[in-house]
Design a protein around this motif. Sequence first.
Motif, PDB file in Angstrom:
ATOM      1  N   ALA A  99       8.379 -36.659  -6.275  1.00 24.79           N
ATOM      2  CA  ALA A  99       6.952 -36.331  -6.146  1.00 24.79           C
ATOM      3  C   ALA A  99       6.581 -35.285  -7.193  1.00 24.79           C
ATOM      4  N   TRP A 100       5.407 -35.432  -7.767  1.00 21.29           N
ATOM      5  CA  TRP A 100       4.913 -34.445  -8.739  1.00 21.29           C
ATOM      6  C   TRP A 100       4.426 -33.195  -8.008  1.00 21.29           C
ATOM      7  N   ALA A 101       3.776 -33.387  -6.860  1.00 20.21           N
ATOM      8  CA  ALA A 101       3.264 -32.250  -6.084  1.00 20.21           C
ATOM      9  C   ALA A 101       3.200 -32.626  -4.614  1.00 20.21           C
ATOM     10  N   VAL A 102       3.281 -31.602  -3.766  1.00 17.10           N
ATOM     11  CA  VAL A 102       3.105 -31.794  -2.326  1.00 17.10           C
ATOM     12  C   VAL A 102       1.972 -30.873  -1.874  1.00 17.10           C
ATOM     13  N   ALA A 108       9.505 -32.876   5.165  1.00 20.22           N
ATOM     14  CA  ALA A 108       8.964 -34.096   4.536  1.00 20.22           C
ATOM     15  C   ALA A 108       8.615 -33.815   3.074  1.00 20.22           C
ATOM     16  N   SER A 109       8.089 -32.613   2.818  1.00 12.79           N
ATOM     17  CA  SER A 109       7.634 -32.292   1.460  1.00 12.79           C
ATOM     18  C   SER A 109       8.811 -32.145   0.510  1.00 12.79           C
ATOM     19  N   VAL A 110       9.872 -31.458   0.955  1.00  8.09           N
ATOM     20  CA  VAL A 110      10.988 -31.248   0.033  1.00  8.09           C
ATOM     21  C   VAL A 110      11.746 -32.556  -0.196  1.00  8.09           C
ATOM     22  N   ALA A 132       5.437 -29.417  -7.801  1.00  6.42           N
ATOM     23  CA  ALA A 132       4.421 -28.376  -7.618  1.00  6.42           C
ATOM     24  C   ALA A 132       3.991 -28.330  -6.146  1.00  6.42           C
ATOM     25  N   VAL A 133       3.450 -27.179  -5.773  1.00  6.63           N
ATOM     26  CA  VAL A 133       2.951 -27.021  -4.400  1.00  6.63           C
ATOM     27  C   VAL A 133       1.447 -26.790  -4.459  1.00  6.63           C
ATOM     28  N   MET A 134       0.734 -27.631  -3.736  1.00  9.57           N
ATOM     29  CA  MET A 134      -0.724 -27.510  -3.650  1.00  9.57           C
ATOM     30  C   MET A 134      -1.051 -26.952  -2.267  1.00  9.57           C
ATOM     31  N   VAL A 156       2.115 -22.471   2.842  1.00  9.22           N
ATOM     32  CA  VAL A 156       2.767 -22.650   1.555  1.00  9.22           C
ATOM     33  C   VAL A 156       4.194 -22.102   1.505  1.00  9.22           C
ATOM     34  N   ARG A 157       4.428 -20.966   2.139  1.00 13.72           N
ATOM     35  CA  ARG A 157       5.645 -20.209   1.816  1.00 13.72           C
ATOM     36  C   ARG A 157       6.928 -21.037   1.949  1.00 13.72           C
ATOM     37  N   ASP A 158       7.135 -21.676   3.089  1.00 12.84           N
ATOM     38  CA  ASP A 158       8.408 -22.389   3.300  1.00 12.84           C
ATOM     39  C   ASP A 158       8.561 -23.561   2.340  1.00 12.84           C
ATOM     40  N   THR A 159       7.472 -24.276   2.102  1.00 15.23           N
ATOM     41  CA  THR A 159       7.557 -25.419   1.185  1.00 15.23           C
ATOM     42  C   THR A 159       7.788 -24.930  -0.239  1.00 15.23           C
ATOM     43  N   ALA A 160       7.160 -23.810  -0.609  1.00 17.07           N
ATOM     44  CA  ALA A 160       7.362 -23.265  -1.960  1.00 17.07           C
ATOM     45  C   ALA A 160       8.828 -22.872  -2.147  1.00 17.07           C
ATOM     46  N   ASP A 161       9.432 -22.272  -1.121  1.00 16.47           N
ATOM     47  CA  ASP A 161      10.864 -21.941  -1.203  1.00 16.47           C
ATOM     48  C   ASP A 161      11.685 -23.226  -1.301  1.00 16.47           C
ATOM     49  N   ALA A 162      11.343 -24.187  -0.459  1.00 13.60           N
ATOM     50  CA  ALA A 162      12.147 -25.417  -0.381  1.00 13.60           C
ATOM     51  C   ALA A 162      12.129 -26.182  -1.703  1.00 13.60           C
ATOM     52  N   VAL A 163      10.984 -26.261  -2.371  1.00 14.86           N
ATOM     53  CA  VAL A 163      10.964 -27.024  -3.641  1.00 14.86           C
ATOM     54  C   VAL A 163      11.758 -26.278  -4.721  1.00 14.86           C
ATOM     55  N   ARG A 164      11.841 -24.951  -4.596  1.00 17.29           N
ATOM     56  CA  ARG A 164      12.670 -24.196  -5.554  1.00 17.29           C
ATOM     57  C   ARG A 164      14.153 -24.458  -5.304  1.00 17.29           C
TER      58      ARG A 164
END
Length: 299
Positions: free
Chosen positions: A260-263, A251-253, A18-20, A268-276
């Motif tokens: 990790a359960w959430a970062v 680092a987040s991805v 998840a992304v926080m 947000v945008r780049d990390t949200a794409d990266a976790v997908r």
Amino acid sequence: MKRPSHELPGVPEWGRCAVMGIVNVTPDSFSDGGRWLDPGRAVDRGLLLAEQGADIVDVGGESTRPGATRVSEEEELRRVLPVVRALADRGVLVSIDTMRARVAETAVEAGARIVNDVSGGRADPGMAHAAARTGVPFVVMHWRGQSARMDELAGYEDVVADVIREVERQMDAVVSAGVDPSQVIVDPGLGFAKRRQDDWALLASLEAWTALGRPVLVAASRKRFLGELLADPATGEARPAGSRDAATAAASVLAAARGAWAVRVHEVRDTADAVRVEAAIRSRGAAVLRQPVTAGTSS
Ligand code: PMM
């Protein structure tokens, strides 16, 4: 590596990290202080982060940057409550970033669904009981003392073992105060009483964190150790906080890939794409292939 799955009451299981997104309603946070102090702007920011892919929006009214001094409880409440209420009313899953029991309880009444306490219940003796009463998930972050003196408290024999032991002790303390163990989220507390080598060692040891059997929250966003890594080679000056977002997404991805359960991130945008992307690789595209494909689109 198989992704650990966790059921947290009141919180969806996204099937990926998840992304926080962060909304600091403060004049003095280290990277975005003052930008979202006005409640209307803070609400707009939270809605934008949700639109960009934040699953959770973390609202805080007190800076915890190294050396920060504390604000009064009244001031903290005044900053966060209208923002929590407005975002929750708009359907955003809000976490409240606070070290104070009364702020946590009042924010949950206003609609927050996670209590994120950087002190893991240590700063306010009433916090663990309050968190237990709210019945919402509670973040136990590794913490050794208030921001004004936390840099002096950074000393470890074996940082990973020491930090995990201290977090386990704090988990026991909050559970003794009534927090349901199934509601505990853990966080290594990057940058809090940590030297830069400590932050890297903790990030490199996520398997030891997921082995605790609890959801792990990782908050590397724009922190000092990233700025120091990317220091200007000519001057030696750390990369400014606002230019650390690509490093944050990396680092987040990588944390996501290691369970990790959430970062927790400012942009947000780049990390949200990266976790997908990470979830798609993990599932060998299954998550993507379930989505409709338009014939002939290859670009
Ligand atoms: N770091 C900050 C604030 N809140 N919450 C959790 N759970 N973990 C963290 O590492 C954390 C946090 C400091 O960063 P900010 O001032 O940019 O929000």
